[in-house]
Write a protein that holds these residues in place. Sequence first.
Motif, PDB file in Angstrom:
ATOM      1  N   ARG A  73      38.640  33.414  31.867  1.00 20.85           N
ATOM      2  CA  ARG A  73      38.974  32.412  32.896  1.00 20.85           C
ATOM      3  C   ARG A  73      40.062  32.925  33.826  1.00 20.85           C
ATOM      4  O   ARG A  73      40.052  32.651  35.033  1.00 20.85           O
ATOM      5  N   ARG A  87      40.584  33.903  42.694  1.00 16.74           N
ATOM      6  CA  ARG A  87      40.919  32.841  43.660  1.00 16.74           C
ATOM      7  C   ARG A  87      42.225  33.152  44.377  1.00 16.74           C
ATOM      8  O   ARG A  87      42.366  32.907  45.582  1.00 16.74           O
ATOM      9  N   GLY A 118      38.787  34.724  36.812  1.00 15.03           N
ATOM     10  CA  GLY A 118      38.386  33.830  37.889  1.00 15.03           C
ATOM     11  C   GLY A 118      39.586  33.311  38.662  1.00 15.03           C
ATOM     12  O   GLY A 118      39.573  33.267  39.902  1.00 15.03           O
ATOM     13  N   ASP A 119      40.649  32.942  37.953  1.00 12.78           N
ATOM     14  CA  ASP A 119      41.864  32.455  38.616  1.00 12.78           C
ATOM     15  C   ASP A 119      42.478  33.543  39.494  1.00 12.78           C
ATOM     16  O   ASP A 119      42.926  33.278  40.617  1.00 12.78           O
ATOM     17  N   ALA A 126      32.680  35.035  35.817  1.00 16.74           N
ATOM     18  CA  ALA A 126      33.818  34.195  36.178  1.00 16.74           C
ATOM     19  C   ALA A 126      34.329  34.519  37.578  1.00 16.74           C
ATOM     20  O   ALA A 126      34.684  33.619  38.351  1.00 16.74           O
ATOM     21  N   GLU A 182      31.711  33.330  40.288  1.00 10.37           N
ATOM     22  CA  GLU A 182      31.741  31.875  40.418  1.00 10.37           C
ATOM     23  C   GLU A 182      33.001  31.412  41.143  1.00 10.37           C
ATOM     24  O   GLU A 182      32.979  30.402  41.861  1.00 10.37           O
ATOM     25  N   ALA A 183      34.090  32.161  40.997  1.00 10.51           N
ATOM     26  CA  ALA A 183      35.349  31.783  41.638  1.00 10.51           C
ATOM     27  C   ALA A 183      35.341  32.063  43.137  1.00 10.51           C
ATOM     28  O   ALA A 183      35.908  31.293  43.914  1.00 10.51           O
TER      29      ALA A 183
END
Length: 409
Positions: free
Chosen positions: A151, A158, A154-155, A210, A213-214
Motif C-alpha cells: 500500500r 500519489r 501506492g501512497d 498498487a 491503481e494510484a
Amino acid sequence: MTIPVSRDIPDVLGPAKLGPITLRNRIIKAATFEGATPDAVVSDRLIEYHRRPAAGGVGMTTVAYLAVAPEGRTERRQIWMRPEAIPGLRRLTDAVHAEGAAISAQIGHAGPVADAKSNGQPALAPGRLFNPISMKMTRAATEADVGRITRAHGDAARIAVEAGFDAVEIHLGHNYFASSFLSPKINKRRDRYGGSLANRARVARGMARAVREAVGDRLAVTAKLNMDDGVPGGIWLDESLQVAQWLQEDGRLDALELTAGSSLLNPMYLFRGEAPIPEFAATFPQPQRLGVQLIGKKFLIGYPYREAFLLESARQFRAALDLPLILLGGITTRDTMDTAMAEGFEFVAMGRALLREPDLIRRIEQDRATKSLCIHCNRCMPTIYSGTRCVLVEPASGALALPDRTGRP
C-alpha cells in the motif's frame, strides 16, 4: 560496429512515447544514489545533481531512490515519501522541467538491504538473515508488513504525482524487498509468499498493481527487474523471464528496465570493472572498516567491463516480450545506443558515464563519434555516502563542477 539508423530503427535522439508521456529522446539517466539528502529531504545539491544531465540532453532523469517507508531506507538520510518531502520534490521537478527533460521517481523498499542501525528500525526480509551492512539480523516480514509496504508504494506514487514527477520506477531488483522475495536463496517461506515462483512473485506484482491503481494514466510506470542476482541459488534468467511475462500480462507497466546483481550479496555484478575496496573501507567506522579490508575481495568481486555488458542476457527478454524494454549497463557511445535500437530496445539507461560528463548527450548530438571520458574505475561508488561524484572531476565533496571537453573541472 556502427549500425546505420534506418526508417525501421528508431532514432535514439528522437522523441519517444513512454506510456502517457513523451520524452524528447530515448536516453534515460539511470537511478544512482546521490548522497545529497543529509536531512532526508531535497537539497540544493540534489537539484543540481539532476539539473545537470537534464541540461546536458537526457530525455529523463531518475531520482534514486525514494523510500516508501522509514524502515525501507538504505540509511536514515535518504528521502522517504511523505507530505513533508513534497515542497522540495516540487522544486526538483520544476528545475528538471525547466531544462526540457522529464523526471522519474524511483520508489521502493530496501528490505534486507536497509541499514537497521542507521534507521533505528529492523530491516525486513522474507526471513531472518544477517545483513553485513548493519551487522544485524533482519526481521521476517509478516503478511501485515507485506500488505503495508505494498500500500505504501501506492501512497508514494500519489506523492510523486503531487510533486510533479512524470514517471515512477518501481524497484524490483538488487535483492531489495520485492527482489528478496523473488530470490529462492533468500526466500525460504512456506506461506503464500514463498515456495513456488508464482508465490514469490506476489510481492512484485502487487506493488505494480498498487502503483498503477494510484496513478492511473497520470504518470508513466516502469519497473527495474533483476534478470539474475549473480549469486548461486538466486533468481536466474528462466524464472526472471517468467516474472517479466507475468508483469506484462498484468498490464500495469509501461516499460521494464533490465538489471542484475544483489546489493546484499554481490553488488559489483551490476557495475562491472574493478572493485574500489580501499575507498569503500575508508567510508566505514571500525570495526566495519577492518571487515571490508579483510573480506572485501569476497564480497566486492570485480568483473571485466565491456560495452553493453547486460545485452546478451537482455536479448532473451527482448525475444520473449512485447513490453517496451530499457537497456542498462555499459551504454556510453552512440554506436552502442544504435545497436540497442536495432535490437528492439525502446530506451537506454546511462549511469556512470553521465556522472563523469553530465553534458555527454549534447556532445553526442553534435558529434556522433564522441567518446565517453568515463574509465569505469568505480571510485564513484564509495562517494554515495558523502555526495555521489566522479572523483576524477570532483575529488572532494563540495560545489558541483561541470567538466570541459577534456574532462578537466
